[in-house]
Structures are given as C-alpha cells and as structure tokens.
Enzyme design. Structure first.
Site, mmCIF file in Angstrom:
data_model
loop_
_atom_site.group_PDB
_atom_site.id
_atom_site.type_symbol
_atom_site.label_atom_id
_atom_site.label_comp_id
_atom_site.label_asym_id
_atom_site.label_seq_id
_atom_site.Cartn_x
_atom_site.Cartn_y
_atom_site.Cartn_z
ATOM 1 N N THR A 10 0.813 -1.212 0.000
ATOM 2 C CA THR A 10 0.000 0.000 0.000
ATOM 3 C C THR A 10 0.854 1.272 0.000
ATOM 4 O O THR A 10 1.985 1.261 0.506
ATOM 5 C CB THR A 10 -0.904 0.005 1.256
ATOM 6 O OG1 THR A 10 -1.534 1.273 1.388
ATOM 7 C CG2 THR A 10 -0.097 -0.225 2.534
ATOM 8 N N ASP A 11 0.269 2.363 -0.486
ATOM 9 C CA ASP A 11 0.972 3.651 -0.418
ATOM 10 C C ASP A 11 1.021 4.191 1.019
ATOM 11 O O ASP A 11 1.753 5.128 1.315
ATOM 12 C CB ASP A 11 0.337 4.694 -1.358
ATOM 13 C CG ASP A 11 -1.131 4.992 -1.060
ATOM 14 O OD1 ASP A 11 -1.706 4.362 -0.160
ATOM 15 O OD2 ASP A 11 -1.703 5.873 -1.746
ATOM 16 N N GLU A 12 0.219 3.590 1.915
ATOM 17 C CA GLU A 12 0.166 4.103 3.299
ATOM 18 C C GLU A 12 1.486 3.904 4.038
ATOM 19 O O GLU A 12 1.702 4.530 5.077
ATOM 20 C CB GLU A 12 -0.976 3.444 4.077
ATOM 21 C CG GLU A 12 -2.314 3.758 3.462
ATOM 22 C CD GLU A 12 -3.486 3.589 4.414
ATOM 23 O OE1 GLU A 12 -3.274 3.433 5.617
ATOM 24 O OE2 GLU A 12 -4.612 3.617 3.915
ATOM 25 N N TYR A 60 -2.155 -0.426 10.838
ATOM 26 C CA TYR A 60 -2.263 -1.113 9.540
ATOM 27 C C TYR A 60 -1.051 -0.802 8.658
ATOM 28 O O TYR A 60 -0.397 -1.703 8.121
ATOM 29 C CB TYR A 60 -3.556 -0.691 8.814
ATOM 30 C CG TYR A 60 -3.515 -0.958 7.330
ATOM 31 C CD1 TYR A 60 -3.460 -2.262 6.844
ATOM 32 C CD2 TYR A 60 -3.485 0.096 6.407
ATOM 33 C CE1 TYR A 60 -3.381 -2.514 5.482
ATOM 34 C CE2 TYR A 60 -3.412 -0.151 5.042
ATOM 35 C CZ TYR A 60 -3.353 -1.458 4.584
ATOM 36 O OH TYR A 60 -3.259 -1.705 3.234
ATOM 37 N N ALA A 104 1.827 0.355 9.493
ATOM 38 C CA ALA A 104 3.069 -0.168 10.077
ATOM 39 C C ALA A 104 3.204 -1.661 9.791
ATOM 40 O O ALA A 104 4.303 -2.155 9.499
ATOM 41 C CB ALA A 104 3.088 0.088 11.586
ATOM 42 N N SER A 105 2.079 -2.372 9.835
ATOM 43 C CA SER A 105 2.158 -3.822 9.576
ATOM 44 C C SER A 105 2.490 -4.092 8.108
ATOM 45 O O SER A 105 3.225 -5.032 7.787
ATOM 46 C CB SER A 105 0.864 -4.529 9.999
ATOM 47 O OG SER A 105 -0.205 -4.179 9.134
ATOM 48 N N LYS A 106 1.984 -3.264 7.201
ATOM 49 C CA LYS A 106 2.324 -3.449 5.776
ATOM 50 C C LYS A 106 3.774 -3.034 5.511
ATOM 51 O O LYS A 106 4.469 -3.646 4.698
ATOM 52 C CB LYS A 106 1.373 -2.655 4.875
ATOM 53 C CG LYS A 106 -0.044 -3.180 4.816
ATOM 54 C CD LYS A 106 -0.177 -4.595 4.267
ATOM 55 C CE LYS A 106 0.017 -4.695 2.764
ATOM 56 N NZ LYS A 106 -0.231 -6.074 2.263
ATOM 57 N N PRO A 111 -21.086 9.023 7.272
ATOM 58 C CA PRO A 111 -20.144 9.603 8.243
ATOM 59 C C PRO A 111 -18.847 10.066 7.585
ATOM 60 O O PRO A 111 -18.092 9.266 7.040
ATOM 61 C CB PRO A 111 -19.877 8.422 9.194
ATOM 62 C CG PRO A 111 -20.140 7.190 8.374
ATOM 63 C CD PRO A 111 -21.076 7.550 7.286
HETATM 64 O O1 DAU Z 1 -4.117 4.042 0.228
HETATM 65 C C1 DAU Z 1 -4.333 2.669 0.107
HETATM 66 C C2 DAU Z 1 -5.193 2.214 1.244
HETATM 67 O O2 DAU Z 1 -6.502 2.701 1.016
HETATM 68 C C3 DAU Z 1 -5.235 0.696 1.409
HETATM 69 O O3 DAU Z 1 -3.952 0.224 1.691
HETATM 70 C C4 DAU Z 1 -6.174 0.323 2.553
HETATM 71 O O4 DAU Z 1 -6.248 -1.068 2.672
HETATM 72 C C5 DAU Z 1 -7.535 0.905 2.269
HETATM 73 O O5 DAU Z 1 -8.391 0.634 3.365
HETATM 74 C C6 DAU Z 1 -7.464 2.404 1.990
HETATM 75 O O6 DAU Z 1 -7.207 3.147 3.202
HETATM 76 P P1 DAU Z 1 -8.055 4.425 3.620
HETATM 77 O O7 DAU Z 1 -8.015 4.542 5.087
HETATM 78 O O8 DAU Z 1 -7.669 5.597 2.805
HETATM 79 O O9 DAU Z 1 -9.524 3.927 3.106
HETATM 80 P P2 DAU Z 1 -10.986 4.146 3.726
HETATM 81 O O10 DAU Z 1 -11.964 3.716 2.697
HETATM 82 O O11 DAU Z 1 -11.109 3.571 5.090
HETATM 83 O O12 DAU Z 1 -11.069 5.732 3.895
HETATM 84 C C7 DAU Z 1 -10.931 6.597 2.786
HETATM 85 C C8 DAU Z 1 -10.988 8.003 3.335
HETATM 86 O O13 DAU Z 1 -12.309 8.265 3.829
HETATM 87 C C9 DAU Z 1 -10.064 8.254 4.514
HETATM 88 O O14 DAU Z 1 -9.560 9.569 4.466
HETATM 89 C C10 DAU Z 1 -10.966 8.095 5.727
HETATM 90 C C11 DAU Z 1 -12.310 8.584 5.221
HETATM 91 N N1 DAU Z 1 -13.484 7.931 5.824
HETATM 92 C C12 DAU Z 1 -13.530 6.584 5.854
HETATM 93 C C13 DAU Z 1 -14.599 5.933 6.412
HETATM 94 C C14 DAU Z 1 -14.660 4.430 6.473
HETATM 95 C C15 DAU Z 1 -14.529 8.718 6.310
HETATM 96 O O15 DAU Z 1 -14.481 9.967 6.256
HETATM 97 N N2 DAU Z 1 -15.600 8.057 6.855
HETATM 98 C C16 DAU Z 1 -15.669 6.713 6.944
HETATM 99 O O16 DAU Z 1 -16.694 6.199 7.495
#
Ligand code: DAU
Length: 292
Positions: free
Chosen positions: A75-77, A100, A102-104, A155
C-alpha cells in the site's frame, strides 16, 4: 481452496503439495479503523502471515531460484502522509502512521530482507485506494452506497478535506498482471490512479450519481452527509507518482473516476443480496462500535 496465512502448518502443506513456483501475495487485514481497534491482529496476519509464506517459498526453492518469483502487493500508506503538495515516489521514506500501515511496512521489509538474505527473487508494488465491485462496506465508497440504500447517515471524518488517490480495481489488476510478468526483480513499483479527490467531494459526487440512477430529486442523498469525530492519526493526503510503472512497463489506468464510480454504483445497486449478506451478523457489531 481457502486457508489462513497465519496457519503455518496449512501453508507449508499446500506449498509442499502444489510446489508453487510463484506467489502473488494479496492476503491482508486492510482496514485502518480496525487496526486502530486491534493492532495485534494486523501484526499477526500482515507480518507473521507474510513470513509464513516467505518461509514456505524459501524452503521449497532455496538454491534453485531460476524462474521463481515472490510478489508482494502493498500500500501507499507505508509512506505516511503528504502535505498539500508532493507525490509518493518509490524512494520516499517509510513513515507509516497507523498500525495497519506499520504492519504493511513491516511485511514489505521482510520481503526485501528475504531477497537480500536468501536471494529470493521478489518484486513489490505499493498501490493507492482501490474501489469497485465486491469491496467490503467498511471502506468509504461501499459504506456510503450501503448507507444511502438504507437511508442512514454518511459519516465523514473530520472536515472531509482528507485526500486520497482512487484507482478502479480492474486497473490495479492489470498493473499486478504486468508487474508480475514483466517487473524487474528486487524493484518496487508505485501504482496509482492519477486521480486525487477530497473525501467530501467524492461523497458528493457519489450522492449525485446515486440520485440520478435512482431517478430521485438531486440532493436527497447529500442530506445524509454527517461530519463525525476524526480518525485518530488520520493521514491528510495520499498521492502516488506512478510514472516509473508507466515508463518501465507502459502501464496507465484505463477507467476514469466518473466511469469507475458509475460502474461501482451499478454493481452495488444490482447486488443487494450480496450487500445484505455481508452486512448482517458481525458487521452490525463492527458498525455500532465504530460509529457509536
Ligand atoms: O491508500 C491505500 C489504502 O486505502 C489501502 O492500503 C487500505 O487497505 C484501504 O483501506 C485504503 O485506506 P483508507 O483509510 O484511505 O480507506 P478508507 O476507505 O477507510 O477511507 C478513505 C478516506 O475516507 C479516509 O480519508 C478516511 C475517510 N473515511 C472513511 C470511512 C470508512 C470517512 O471519512 N468516513 C468513513 O466512514
């Protein structure tokens, strides 16, 4: 067949039975919020699980690496967070901010270390945010689609200005195929969508597309947007420089964000049984504890 990568005996037995000459390793705990609630689970799956695969592959082929390859999808994280400008490059420093990430980062380091120590031929790619069919509704896009369908609030963490670089899953699959077959050994490649979007803009676009598809008044879904408490350690901005992959192997994403989002929404609207099935049971407990 399905198995758990933390189950060392199982992993050894399938490697010994099938004598895999290559591994494309995508198995991981992947959701940042879950890693904040349970970091150890992420260390177990993402680090120990990866070591189990590396050990099984190493025992099978050591001293006979011709034509073999271990490919780790990451991941880019691992690079942490960007400010308002700049892009993650393959040479960017590792600065993971969540358990997450850190584990990757740990699993990336183990793969590289097996390359150096045991001469295992490996390649790594670090990708940006994926979206598309079958994504579990813990992630932003499917969570919002599911909530719109159930008339629940959408949310948005913090002020919604956090930015991600979105890539349609089929384009990630094409990059994986190319890197696996043509990528240079011991290299890492960044994969991204050249497609940065602030969370709030993304969710608004999603709402508009859903309203159009459901033929209802524009603005109906947007009313569900609710700003909630921010994610701890929430990375501000991810943006990938995928130009190395383009220069070296000619890869570019083929699906625009509007198109990809539209296909994704269509898939979820036509897969309500799948959605209901995956959001019953333990998802309800997860949702309650995450969004209480
Ligand atoms: O960048 C690659 C990564 O993208 C992957 O390595 C991860 O496995 C993947 O989960 C994803 O990480 P994010 O944390 O960016 O994805 P997520 O869909 O959880 O969240 C996207 C953005 O939206 C992030 O800035 C957090 C925000 N978010 C997320 C959720 C679930 C919200 O504002 N509300 C939410 O309920």
């Amino acid at each position: 067949m399905h198995g758990d990568i933390t189950d060392e005996k199982y992993i050894n037995s399938i490697f010994n039975t099938y004598k895999f000459d290559a591994v494309i390793h995508l198995a991981a705990e992947s959701h940042v919020d879950r890693s904040i609630a349970d970091p150890l689970m992420f260390a177990k799956t993402n680090i120990i699980g990866t070591i189990n695969l590396l050990n099984a592959f190493n025992s099978l082929w050591k001293n006979n690496w011709e034509g073999k390859r271990f490919y780790h999808i990451s991941t880019d994280e691992v690079y942490g967070s960007l400010g308002e400008s700049g892009l993650f490059e393959e040479t960017s420093m590792y600065r993971p901010n969540s358990p997450y990430a850190a584990s990757k980062a740990g699993s990336d380091h183990f793969v590289r270390a097996y390359g150096e120590t045991y001469d295992m031929p490996y390649v790594i790619s670090n990708c940006s945010n994926n979206y598309g069919p079958y994504q579990f509704p813990e992630k932003l896009i499917p969570l919002c689609i599911n909530n719109i369908l159930n008339n629940k609030s959408l949310p948005i963490y913090g002020d919604g200005k956090n930015t991600r670089d979105w890539l349609y899953v089929i384009d990630h699959a094409s990059a994986i195929d190319l890197i696996f077959h043509k990528g240079k050994a011991s290299e890492t490649y960044n994969v991204g969508g050249f497609n940065e979007c602030k969370n709030i803009d993304l969710v608004k676009l999603l709402c508009q597309q859903v309203d159009k598809k459901l033929k209802r008044k524009l603005g109906t879904s947007e009313k569900l947007i609710t700003f909630v408490k921010d994610r701890p350690g929430h990375d501000l901005r991810y943006a990938i420089d995928a130009s190395k992959l383009n220069r070296a192997l000619g890869w570019l994403p083929s699906v625009t964000f509007e198109e990809g989002l539209s296909k994704t929404i269509d898939w979820y609207l036509n897969s309500k049984d799948w959605l209901e099935n995956v959001t019953s049971g333990s998802y309800q407990n997860y949702y309650k504890s995450q969004y209480k």
